[in-house]
Design a protein around this motif. Structure first.
Motif, PDB file in Angstrom:
ATOM      1  N   UNK A  61      46.922  -0.046  45.092  1.00  0.00           N
ATOM      2  CA  UNK A  61      47.083   1.707  44.940  1.00  0.00           C
ATOM      3  C   UNK A  61      46.587   2.132  46.449  1.00  0.00           C
ATOM      4  N   UNK A  62      45.416   2.058  46.792  1.00  0.00           N
ATOM      5  CA  UNK A  62      44.739   2.601  47.923  1.00  0.00           C
ATOM      6  C   UNK A  62      45.486   1.840  49.294  1.00  0.00           C
ATOM      7  N   UNK A  63      45.621   0.723  49.261  1.00  0.00           N
ATOM      8  CA  UNK A  63      46.324  -0.245  50.215  1.00  0.00           C
ATOM      9  C   UNK A  63      47.689   0.554  50.810  1.00  0.00           C
ATOM     10  N   UNK A  64      48.287   0.573  49.544  1.00  0.00           N
ATOM     11  CA  UNK A  64      49.664   1.316  49.737  1.00  0.00           C
ATOM     12  C   UNK A  64      49.781   2.807  50.388  1.00  0.00           C
ATOM     13  N   UNK A  65      48.707   3.536  50.078  1.00  0.00           N
ATOM     14  CA  UNK A  65      48.582   4.754  50.423  1.00  0.00           C
ATOM     15  C   UNK A  65      48.229   4.749  51.728  1.00  0.00           C
ATOM     16  N   UNK A  66      47.205   3.805  52.293  1.00  0.00           N
ATOM     17  CA  UNK A  66      46.833   3.414  53.904  1.00  0.00           C
ATOM     18  C   UNK A  66      48.202   3.212  54.596  1.00  0.00           C
ATOM     19  N   UNK A  67      48.845   2.127  54.064  1.00  0.00           N
ATOM     20  CA  UNK A  67      49.880   1.519  54.785  1.00  0.00           C
ATOM     21  C   UNK A  67      51.050   2.792  54.937  1.00  0.00           C
ATOM     22  N   UNK A  68      51.491   3.548  54.012  1.00  0.00           N
ATOM     23  CA  UNK A  68      52.364   4.491  54.060  1.00  0.00           C
ATOM     24  C   UNK A  68      51.880   5.826  54.607  1.00  0.00           C
ATOM     25  N   UNK A  69      50.712   5.840  55.202  1.00  0.00           N
ATOM     26  CA  UNK A  69      50.223   7.280  55.639  1.00  0.00           C
ATOM     27  C   UNK A  69      49.746   8.222  54.957  1.00  0.00           C
ATOM     28  N   UNK A  70      49.887   8.163  53.379  1.00  0.00           N
ATOM     29  CA  UNK A  70      49.425   8.899  52.559  1.00  0.00           C
ATOM     30  C   UNK A  70      48.261   9.190  52.699  1.00  0.00           C
ATOM     31  N   UNK A  71      47.030   8.277  53.128  1.00  0.00           N
ATOM     32  CA  UNK A  71      46.019   8.455  53.675  1.00  0.00           C
ATOM     33  C   UNK A  71      46.061   8.609  55.024  1.00  0.00           C
ATOM     34  N   UNK A  72      45.795   9.366  55.935  1.00  0.00           N
ATOM     35  CA  UNK A  72      46.019   9.451  57.272  1.00  0.00           C
ATOM     36  C   UNK A  72      44.856   8.682  58.021  1.00  0.00           C
ATOM     37  N   UNK A  73      45.214   7.979  59.191  1.00  0.00           N
ATOM     38  CA  UNK A  73      44.215   7.483  59.867  1.00  0.00           C
ATOM     39  C   UNK A  73      43.022   8.180  60.283  1.00  0.00           C
ATOM     40  N   UNK A  74      41.865   7.806  60.104  1.00  0.00           N
ATOM     41  CA  UNK A  74      40.706   8.618  60.321  1.00  0.00           C
ATOM     42  C   UNK A  74      40.184   9.635  59.476  1.00  0.00           C
ATOM     43  N   UNK A  75      41.027   9.889  58.479  1.00  0.00           N
ATOM     44  CA  UNK A  75      40.605  10.960  57.336  1.00  0.00           C
ATOM     45  C   UNK A  75      39.527  10.392  56.444  1.00  0.00           C
ATOM     46  N   UNK A  76      39.000  11.267  55.924  1.00  0.00           N
ATOM     47  CA  UNK A  76      37.744  11.055  55.020  1.00  0.00           C
ATOM     48  C   UNK A  76      38.475  10.577  53.516  1.00  0.00           C
TER      49      UNK A  76
END
Length: 232
Positions: free
Chosen positions: A31-46
């Motif tokens: 789930x977290x991997x999917x959010x990182x890949x799709x930029x839902x979790x933005x690069x560099x964000x906490x």
């Protein structure tokens, strides 16, 4: 580097809460991997553990296990007394260096791998290429993250069959595929790459090393050109 199994049901998991299965940490990781890949979790964000605990309705332990795994893959950074954050996007210079390295190594490896392929290995490559499951599932973001992993496995398997472990290890340690897929979330990235995977598979099936080398070079050059707009 050992990559996980490809078989993920794109419709099986909701965007939010995690369904408890045999490996809860594995589900949280996906789930977290999917959010990182799709930029839902933005690069560099906490990345706040407590927020993820509430979002997925799980305890701290599987969250921390998943984040530790993502840290090992270069997607998450952990700072003492501060916590976790998503790794920043790669720089344009790093991007250019990665593709220069890949263009030096992977086309030649594709040609070399051709001679070592039998039906069993071809079947492995066909599955890893993602072509057969290209339109499976309705969740675009999950499908995108799944393809990021499939692409990594496909290229890693070609390196394995080319039988040069030093080159294989050199490329896998860069976590190239995970970083380049975070540059841009767009269906074109996957659809065009799948067409190029088909061309590589066709060359492998024909037993034509020159065609395999050319198809791999075209694939890498097109991949580079597709992602360059991310730096504009």
């Amino acid at each position: 580097m050992q990559y996980p199994d490809l078989s993920v049901d794109s419709d099986a998991r909701p965007a939010g809460r995690i369904q408890r299965a045999n490996s809860l940490a594995g589900d949280v990781y996906e789930a977290i991997f999917a959010q990182l890949m799709s930029l839902r979790i933005a690069p560099g964000s906490r990345i706040t553990v407590d927020n993820l605990v509430r979002e997925f309705n799980v305890s701290h332990t599987p969250i921390r296990e998943a984040l530790g795994r993502l840290e090992g893959e270069g997607l998450v950074l952990k700072t003492h007394l501060i916590g976790y954050r998503a790794a920043p996007q790669i720089t344009r210079r790093r991007f250019d260096e990665l593709y220069e390295l890949r263009l030096l190594l992977e086309p030649a490896a594709a040609a070399k791998a051709t001679a070592a392929l039998d039906e069993a290995r071809l079947a492995i490559l066909r599955e890893a290429a993602g072509v057969m499951a290209r339109r499976v599932g309705k969740d675009e973001r999950l499908r995108y993250s799944n393809f990021a992993r499939q692409d990594a496995i496909f290229h890693d398997k070609i390196m394995e069959f080319a039988q040069n472990e030093l080159i294989r290890e050199t490329l896998s340690h860069q976590h190239t595929h995970f970083h380049i897929f975070r540059l841009m979330y767009h269906s074109r990235v996957t659809e065009e790459a799948l067409d190029e995977h088909e061309a590589i598979l066709a060359a492998f099936t024909a037993g034509d090393p020159r065609a395999a080398e050319k198809a791999m070079r075209v694939h890498l050059e097109n991949s580079r050109d597709r992602l360059l707009p991310a730096f504009e």
